[in-house]
Design an enzyme around this catalytic site. Structure first.
Site, PDB file in Angstrom:
ATOM      1  N   CYS A 135      -4.905   6.074  -4.264  1.00 49.69           N
ATOM      2  CA  CYS A 135      -4.194   4.795  -4.175  1.00 49.69           C
ATOM      3  C   CYS A 135      -2.757   5.064  -4.636  1.00 49.69           C
ATOM      4  O   CYS A 135      -2.538   5.445  -5.790  1.00 49.69           O
ATOM      5  CB  CYS A 135      -4.867   3.758  -5.066  1.00 49.69           C
ATOM      6  SG  CYS A 135      -4.032   2.172  -5.063  1.00 49.69           S
ATOM      7  N   GLY A 136      -1.806   4.894  -3.734  1.00 47.36           N
ATOM      8  CA  GLY A 136      -0.416   5.223  -4.061  1.00 47.36           C
ATOM      9  C   GLY A 136       0.188   4.283  -5.082  1.00 47.36           C
ATOM     10  O   GLY A 136       0.846   4.723  -6.042  1.00 47.36           O
ATOM     11  N   ASN A 172      -6.854  -3.921  -8.767  1.00 45.90           N
ATOM     12  CA  ASN A 172      -7.208  -2.520  -8.549  1.00 45.90           C
ATOM     13  C   ASN A 172      -7.348  -1.879  -9.931  1.00 45.90           C
ATOM     14  O   ASN A 172      -6.493  -2.120 -10.806  1.00 45.90           O
ATOM     15  CB  ASN A 172      -6.103  -1.819  -7.756  1.00 45.90           C
ATOM     16  CG  ASN A 172      -5.815  -2.501  -6.428  1.00 45.90           C
ATOM     17  OD1 ASN A 172      -6.603  -2.398  -5.496  1.00 45.90           O
ATOM     18  ND2 ASN A 172      -4.691  -3.234  -6.342  1.00 45.90           N
ATOM     19  N   CYS A 197       0.865  -1.181   0.000  1.00 49.06           N
ATOM     20  CA  CYS A 197       0.000   0.000   0.000  1.00 49.06           C
ATOM     21  C   CYS A 197       0.903   1.231   0.000  1.00 49.06           C
ATOM     22  O   CYS A 197       1.631   1.479   0.973  1.00 49.06           O
ATOM     23  CB  CYS A 197      -0.911  -0.004   1.222  1.00 49.06           C
ATOM     24  SG  CYS A 197      -1.960   1.449   1.288  1.00 49.06           S
ATOM     25  N   ARG A 225      -9.289  -3.105  -5.076  1.00 52.11           N
ATOM     26  CA  ARG A 225      -9.567  -4.473  -4.634  1.00 52.11           C
ATOM     27  C   ARG A 225      -9.720  -4.471  -3.099  1.00 52.11           C
ATOM     28  O   ARG A 225      -8.872  -3.943  -2.391  1.00 52.11           O
ATOM     29  CB  ARG A 225      -8.371  -5.335  -5.055  1.00 52.11           C
ATOM     30  CG  ARG A 225      -8.421  -6.774  -4.625  1.00 52.11           C
ATOM     31  CD  ARG A 225      -7.197  -7.527  -5.088  1.00 52.11           C
ATOM     32  NE  ARG A 225      -5.953  -7.102  -4.443  1.00 52.11           N
ATOM     33  CZ  ARG A 225      -4.785  -7.748  -4.512  1.00 52.11           C
ATOM     34  NH1 ARG A 225      -4.704  -8.851  -5.240  1.00 52.11           N
ATOM     35  NH2 ARG A 225      -3.712  -7.294  -3.903  1.00 52.11           N
TER      36      ARG A 225
HETATM   37  N1  LIG Z   1      -6.384  -2.372  -2.350  1.00 52.85           N
HETATM   38  C1  LIG Z   1      -5.001  -2.621  -2.655  1.00 52.85           C
HETATM   39  C2  LIG Z   1      -4.083  -2.372  -1.502  1.00 52.85           C
HETATM   40  C3  LIG Z   1      -4.058  -0.944  -1.023  1.00 52.85           C
HETATM   41  C4  LIG Z   1      -3.410   0.024  -2.009  1.00 52.85           C
HETATM   42  C5  LIG Z   1      -3.292   1.388  -1.412  1.00 52.85           C
HETATM   43  N2  LIG Z   1      -4.493   2.106  -1.230  1.00 52.85           N
HETATM   44  C6  LIG Z   1      -2.179   2.228  -1.983  1.00 52.85           C
HETATM   45  O1  LIG Z   1      -2.105   3.419  -1.613  1.00 52.85           O
HETATM   46  O2  LIG Z   1      -1.328   1.719  -2.716  1.00 52.85           O
HETATM   47  C7  LIG Z   1      -4.823  -4.083  -3.108  1.00 52.85           C
HETATM   48  O3  LIG Z   1      -5.620  -4.956  -2.728  1.00 52.85           O
HETATM   49  O4  LIG Z   1      -3.869  -4.343  -3.836  1.00 52.85           O
END
Ligand SMILES: N[C@@H](CCC[C@H](N)C(=O)O)C(=O)O
Length: 299
Positions: free
Chosen positions: A231-232, A204, A87, A223
């Site tokens: 989302c980074g 994602n 994340c 996801r």
């Molecule tokens: N939902 C993602 C994990 C989280 C990603 C996050 N919000 C970010 O900032 O990168 C997954 O299931 O891969």
């Protein structure tokens, strides 16, 4: 999960991608999927897009081998209780917490994640908060290299199907260029991504528009969390997909390329270097801390 003691927690966000932070240095909490869902619930819990459990690498079976390189392991969970590899916004908030708790000095540190080690830089001259810790200021993360698997991927929302670029940032992404972010609809349900075999563990999905030269904006359906404000890892996937679309490839060009990526919750600045390493800079904020009722947490 079972515990008789109140459990400390904090709440933080990075570009409004928000997290419940649970310090568990000795890995003593058995934080199962049901407990994560309860904590991330926005009405009956603390609320968050995900959860960051802060564990010493030496105390976590998935990180023990890296304990010599990284003292701390980011055990990241999505709001639905599922486990994710990485994340990008979370790792900045994780580093902010470590510094605020007096566990690391400002400057450089290495955090272990399921996607590997991530180098984080906390600016030394950032503003100081009420607790004497760095309260704000940008945090830069070495996000590793992007994987760009060959093969066509299609994303469908409603009756509209569009080609997408498959990008791996330690976790899976499908990047779709669109004319208007509103065309992605309300994104209540996960977009359909085909072929399903491209993403056996889910994906994602980022929708992207151009804002100017080397400047894009995105919306994301994550996801395990649904539509989020940022989302980074997704922003890094978007940056690489946009650079290749625009004919920029730092490895071939021998020069870094930087994009500004706007997200609904703010702005991230992302650079890909000639060696393929991607660096992301953005905010990381802790907004509250407290204790959880163990009886409530146990369900
Ligand atoms: N939902 C993602 C994990 C989280 C990603 C996050 N919000 C970010 O900032 O990168 C997954 O299931 O891969």
């Amino acid at each position: 999960m079972s515990t008789a003691q109140p459990v400390p927690f904090l709440k933080g966000h990075g570009t409004e991608n928000d997290f419940v932070i649970v310090p568990d240095p000795d890995g003593a909490l058995a934080l199962d999927a049901a407990a994560v869902r309860r904590l991330c619930d926005r009405r009956a819990g603390v609320g968050g897009d995900g959860l960051l459990r802060v564990v010493r690498s030496a105390a976590h079976p998935e990180a023990r081998e890296t304990a010599g390189d990284a003292e701390w392991f980011m055990d990241y969970r999505n709001a639905d209780g599922s486990i994710a590899e990485m994340c990008g916004n979370g790792v900045r908030v994780f580093a902010r917490y470590l510094h605020r708790a007096g566990l690391v000095p400002p400057g450089d540190l290495v955090v272990a994640t399921r996607a590997g080690l991530r180098r984080v830089h906390l600016a030394k001259d950032a503003p100081t908060g009420a607790f004497g810790a760095l309260a704000a200021g940008p945090v830069t993360v070495g996000m590793g290299r992007a994987a760009l698997p060959e093969g066509d991927v299609t994303v469908t929302v409603g009756d509209r199907s569009r080609p997408a670029r498959h990008v791996g940032m330690g976790n899976p992404h499908a990047v779709v260029f669109v004319d208007d972010l509103a065309h992605a609809g309300r994104l209540l349900d996960p977009p359909l991504v085909t072929p399903a075999t491209a993403y056996p563990d889910g994906v994602n999905v980022e929708f992207v528009v151009d804002r100017g030269p080397r400047h894009v904006a995105l919306r994301v359906h994550e996801r395990g969390s649904g539509e989020t404000r940022s989302c980074g890892t997704g922003a890094c996937a978007v940056m690489v997909a946009a650079a290749r679309r625009d004919g920029a490839d730092p490895a071939a060009d021998g020069a870094p390329v930087t994009y500004t990526v706007d997200v609904p919750g703010g702005r991230l600045v992302i650079t890909e270097r000639p060696d393929g390493e991607i660096e992301m800079t953005g905010p990381a904020v802790i907004v509250a801390e407290g204790v959880l009722d163990p009886a409530w947490l146990a369900g």
